[in-house]
Design an enzyme around this catalytic site. Structure first.
Site, mmCIF file in Angstrom:
data_model
loop_
_atom_site.group_PDB
_atom_site.id
_atom_site.type_symbol
_atom_site.label_atom_id
_atom_site.label_comp_id
_atom_site.label_asym_id
_atom_site.label_seq_id
_atom_site.Cartn_x
_atom_site.Cartn_y
_atom_site.Cartn_z
ATOM 1 N NE ARG A 32 10.761 -3.985 -11.344
ATOM 2 C CZ ARG A 32 10.105 -2.865 -11.675
ATOM 3 N NH1 ARG A 32 8.821 -2.908 -11.974
ATOM 4 N NH2 ARG A 32 10.737 -1.704 -11.726
ATOM 5 C CG HIS A 89 7.250 -3.859 -17.281
ATOM 6 N ND1 HIS A 89 8.224 -4.496 -16.563
ATOM 7 C CD2 HIS A 89 6.920 -2.759 -16.542
ATOM 8 C CE1 HIS A 89 8.490 -3.825 -15.457
ATOM 9 N NE2 HIS A 89 7.698 -2.753 -15.424
ATOM 10 C CD GLU A 97 9.118 -7.725 -17.242
ATOM 11 O OE1 GLU A 97 9.609 -6.641 -17.601
ATOM 12 O OE2 GLU A 97 8.238 -7.815 -16.381
ATOM 13 C CG MET A 139 -2.009 0.947 1.241
ATOM 14 S SD MET A 139 -3.152 0.620 -0.096
ATOM 15 C CE MET A 139 -4.635 1.276 0.611
ATOM 16 N N GLY A 140 1.611 1.419 -1.085
ATOM 17 C CA GLY A 140 2.448 2.610 -1.209
ATOM 18 C C GLY A 140 1.729 3.642 -2.055
ATOM 19 N NE ARG A 141 6.074 6.443 -4.504
ATOM 20 C CZ ARG A 141 7.329 6.362 -4.071
ATOM 21 N NH1 ARG A 141 7.855 7.347 -3.385
ATOM 22 N NH2 ARG A 141 8.067 5.306 -4.339
ATOM 23 C CB ILE A 142 1.239 2.486 -7.425
ATOM 24 C CG1 ILE A 142 2.379 3.310 -8.049
ATOM 25 C CG2 ILE A 142 0.315 1.967 -8.525
ATOM 26 C CD1 ILE A 142 3.369 2.511 -8.888
#
Ligand code: NAP
Ligand code: GLV
Length: 329
Positions: free
Chosen positions: A238, A286, A267, A155-158
């Site tokens: 990721r 991505h 990737e 639960m960070g910025r994004i």
């Protein structure tokens, strides 16, 4: 002699111009092919600054080769591709691109959730393949998003910005984070739970943690088995936070209902990747932060950080807070 800056992908000339006016700048010639390792090492030997992308491994060998290197500006908020410890030891500032990409990545995350739940890609393909015969009561019926339970891991910025979008869909929002977020709880009505409780209760599980030693392989077969069989798993963090084989097996066994993936362990993936064979998987290359506006802002922020370090000023978004400049050539 002007400081030398190496950029590991071809970027639009108009955006690089401010750097070219002050510094000696060289760019790798392709925007879609990574710079070969030997060329990166040769270039970094001469460089005062590096503008890197998340596909470049900026490890001990690269940082050690950079005898004059003062700053690496990574065109991403994630910096798991960079050896921070070595960078700090060698007096190299590491900068990233937080904030400017938050809304755009949250939009993609929620879009991927909607797309997976409502089978939008499958439906569009069905139509293009000429399969639409008539209206059918349960034609490509998906599952509702509104009024369901969303579980956000990281639960960070994004993560918070995804939660904000979910409130508009009347969702109940659970979250699991390293540290509890009382402000977000007050502002968005999100509820803190253990990881275990979240994976058991959520209809949609969205991962938005950074990739670290702690989060690597966080989603194992055992974790997928705890989820509801109707659950949809979304990963925009990721690839390596997930055991991909376990995810594949859980989807095949019907232990979860679907997955929306923007990131993969290795990737780019190729068309023979087993997850691409599953109809209940929506896979993207991505593109979380990929809007023209946001990629432009990210490049501008990298340029600003490089200029700040080379001019002896504080960079806007320093990652290695223990960084101290060393006297270099
Ligand atoms: P952020 O603000 O640093 O948020 C990350 C959150 O994860 C933090 O709240 C952090 O907790 C939490 N976290 C860290 N380790 C954890 C753990 N072991 N268990 C539970 N929670 C943990 O970063 P952001 O800007 O939101 O970006 C998050 C990640 O998204 C990036 O690191 C990047 O890998 C990925 N990303 C992907 C794309 C894409 O194109 N697919 C685009 C942008 C970002 P604390 O509050 O305790 O620090
Ligand atoms: C993209 O994946 C980022 O970390 O910015």
């Amino acid at each position: 002699m002007k400081p030398y800056i190496y950029i590991t992908r071809k970027l639009p000339d108009a955006l690089v111009k401010p750097l070219q006016e002050k510094y000696d700048v060289k760019m790798w010639k392709h925007d879609d092919i990574p710079v070969p390792r030997d060329i990166l090492i040769e270039e970094v030997k001469k460089a005062d600054a590096l503008l890197s992308v998340l596909a470049d491994s900026i490890d001990e060998a690269v940082l050690t080769a950079g005898k004059n290197l003062k700053v690496v500006a990574n065109l991403a908020v994630g910096y798991n591709n960079i050896d921070l410890k070595t960078a700090s030891l060698k007096g190299i500032a590491i900068c990233n691109t937080p904030d400017v990409l938050t809304d755009t990545t949250a939009d993609l995350t929620f879009g991927l959730l909607m797309t997976t739940a409502r089978r939008i890609v499958e439906a569009a393909e069905y139509l293009k393949e000429g399969k639409w015969q008539s209206w059918n009561p349960f034609l490509l019926a998906g599952t509702d998003v509104h009024h369901k339970t969303l579980g956000i891991v990281g639960m960070g910025r994004i993560g918070e910005t995804v939660a904000k979008r979910a409130t508009g869909f009347d969702m109940d929002i659970l979250y699991y984070n390293r540290t509890r977020k009382p402000d977000a709880e007050k502002k968005l009505g999100v509820i803190y739970t253990s990881f275990d409780e979240l994976v058991k209760k959520a209809d949609f599980i969205v991962c938005l943690t950074p990739l670290t030693a702690e989060t690597k392989n966080m989603f194992t077969r055992e974790v997928f088995q705890k989820m509801k069989s109707s659950a949809i798993f979304i990963n925009v963090a990721r690839g390596a936070v997930v055991d991909e084989q376990a995810l594949h097996d859980a989807l095949v066994a019907g232990e979860i209902a679907g997955a929306g993936l923007d990131v993969f362990q290795v990737e780019p993936i190729t068309v023979d990747h087993p997850l691409l064979k599953l109809p209940n998987v929506v896979a993207l290359p991505h593109i979380g932060s990929s809007s023209t506006e946001t990629r432009t802002s990210m490049i501008e922020l990298c340029i600003e950080n490089i200029s700040s370090i080379l001019e002896g000023k504080e960079p806007k978004t320093l990652v290695n807070k223990d960084w101290r400049p060393l006297v270099k050539g």
